[in-house]
Every structure is written in structure tokens, then in C-alpha cells.
Scaffold this motif. Structure first.
Motif, PDB file in Angstrom:
ATOM      1  N   GLY A 190       0.762  -1.232   0.091  1.00 35.61           N
ATOM      2  CA  GLY A 190       0.008  -0.103  -0.181  1.00 35.61           C
ATOM      3  C   GLY A 190       0.894   1.238  -0.070  1.00 35.61           C
ATOM      4  O   GLY A 190       2.414   1.244  -0.148  1.00 35.61           O
ATOM      5  N   LYS A 191       0.174   2.398   0.028  1.00 40.56           N
ATOM      6  CA  LYS A 191       0.772   3.691   0.300  1.00 40.56           C
ATOM      7  C   LYS A 191       1.062   4.098   1.447  1.00 40.56           C
ATOM      8  O   LYS A 191       0.269   3.738   2.478  1.00 40.56           O
ATOM      9  CB  LYS A 191       0.058   4.813  -0.773  1.00 40.56           C
ATOM     10  N   VAL A 199       3.300   2.081   6.021  1.00 38.83           N
ATOM     11  CA  VAL A 199       2.936   1.244   4.766  1.00 38.83           C
ATOM     12  C   VAL A 199       2.383  -0.140   5.302  1.00 38.83           C
ATOM     13  O   VAL A 199       3.164  -0.836   5.944  1.00 38.83           O
ATOM     14  CB  VAL A 199       4.116   0.974   4.021  1.00 38.83           C
TER      15      VAL A 199
END
Length: 232
Positions: A190-191, A199
Motif C-alpha cells: 500500500g501507500k 505502509v
């Protein structure tokens, strides 16, 4: 006029008092035309014209390609509603799924997160399930200082290492000097979360190691280590 003066006068110049005769025009030698040179010039002109025509045709050539019409998460099965068609001037260096291949990608899974408006590349879909029948998916939260500088991508092999709290024993019976760890595979990264920078990485591991890894993550005692390419 004396004979001495006549000798001193240059030839071709009329004597004083005598009418001037007709002057012959200078002889100009005509250059010989070379047929080979003319043919070469014509060939170069023709080649230049052909090159312009090719460039114009290439600029006007458009290819029907497959596009993404809505968000598709990693591992989701692609449907016709997720995909569209577009006609673009495609650079040969860009690898994209062509419109006549659309049916072949419907039913496959997204290997990466797909965004609307982007072209669909062959490497972005897979026919394999990202989570196998004997695996479990464990989300692992990494703080900013724990995120590798190398971008995490689906399919990367990793190792989840148990980093114990102070006084906790983490060594294995096989090797007292080696911390306990389990192998895994990145499914999705993920971001970074706004504010915290954490993260979340979805890691697939075996059904036997899944519960143990989840306990390490809950206690905040796990670190992610990238395996070398080709490692297990």
C-alpha cells in the motif's frame, strides 16, 4: 608610323587610326554532364520524399488498445466492465494489450493495482491466483524507517523476521544465533498513510506460519527483509 613602333604594339590591337575589326567571343567549354551524378541526385530526392511519406503514415497510424475503466485491486478478477478500448498512436516501445486480445485477459487477475484511464499492459495481469489454497494473507505494517528503499512489488520473495522485546528469546532450536523467521511473498504494497507514514504490505505465507506471523505483527515485533531475486 615607324617599324619600331609597330613592333612595340601588342598583337591584336589595331593600329592608331585604323578601324577596329570584329572581336571574337571568348570560347567557353561546356561541362560534360555525368549521367551517373544525375541519377544519384534523382535517387536522393526520391528517397527523401519516401521518408517523408513514411513519417506521415506512421504519425497517422493508430492502434486499438485495451484501457482500464475503473479501479481494480490486486488479485481481483478482471471483467468486461473493468476494461475499455481506445485508438491511439502507439509507440513500438510501449507494450499494451491490443483490442483484439481483450477476451483473453477477461477472467484473469490483476497482478498490480489498476487505475482508470491507464493502458493495460500484459505484465499487469496473471492467470495465477495470488493466494494459493495452502496460504494465508497477513497484513504487515511497516514504519517509515522499516520500508525498504527498493519498491515492493507483487511477487517479491521476503522473509519476516521476529524481533523480540527486551529479554524475550527469539533464537531457534536449530540455530541459537539465528532469529526466528518465516518466508513470505508480497501480494500488495500500500501507500504510506498520511501523518504516520506507515505502509501496509499484504504478505502471503503458509497456513502453518500465518497465525504466528499475525501474532508477531500484533506485538510489533516483526521486520520485513527482501530475499535476493530467485530466492525462496
Amino acid at each position: 608610323m615607324s617599324k619600331t613602333k609597330e613592333r612595340a604594339m601588342p598583337m591584336g590591337v589595331p593600329a592608331q587610326g585604323q578601324p577596329a575589326g570584329p572581336v571574337a567571343p571568348p570560347r567557353v567549354s561546356a561541362r560534360r554532364r555525368r549521367p551517373g551524378l544525375i541519377a544519384l541526385s534523382l535517387a536522393l530526392i526520391a528517397a527523401g520524399g519516401t521518408g517523408v511519406v513514411v513519417l506521415v503514415l506512421q504519425a497517422g497510424h493508430r492502434t486499438q488498445v485495451v484501457t482500464v475503466t475503473r479501479d481494480v485491486q490486486v488479485g481481483e478478477v478482471l471483467t468486461e466492465a473493468d476494461l475499455g478500448r481506445a485508438s491511439i498512436a502507439l509507440d513500438p516501445a510501449v507494450k499494451a494489450v491490443t483490442a483484439d486480445e481483450l477476451d483473453s485477459v477477461v477472467g484473469k487477475r490483476a497482478a498490480v493495482e489498476l487505475r482508470p484511464g491507464s493502458l493495460l499492459a500484459p505484465s499487469q495481469v496473471t492467470s495465477h491466483q495470488l493466494i494459493k489454497a495452502d496460504e494465508q494473507l497477513v497484513p504487515v505494517g511497516l514504519k517509515p524507517e522499516q520500508v525498504p528503499a527498493t519498491a515492493l512489488t507483487p511477487g517479491q520473495k521476503v522473509r519476516l523476521v521476529h524481533v523480540p522485546a527486551q529479554g524475550e528469546d527469539t533464537t531457534t532450536a536449530k540455530d541459537p544465533q539465528t532469529p526466528e523467521s518465516v518466508p513470505g511473498r508480497v501480494v500488495k504494497a500500500g501507500k504510506a498513510a498520511p501523518g504516520t507514514g506507515v505502509v501496509v504490505v499484504d504478505v502471503a505465507t503458509t497456513a502453518d506460519d500465518g497465525p504466528r506471523l499475525a501474532a508477531w505483527v500484533s506485538a510489533g515485533n516483526v521486520r520485513l527483509v527482501l530475499d535476493a531475486p530467485g530466492g525462496s
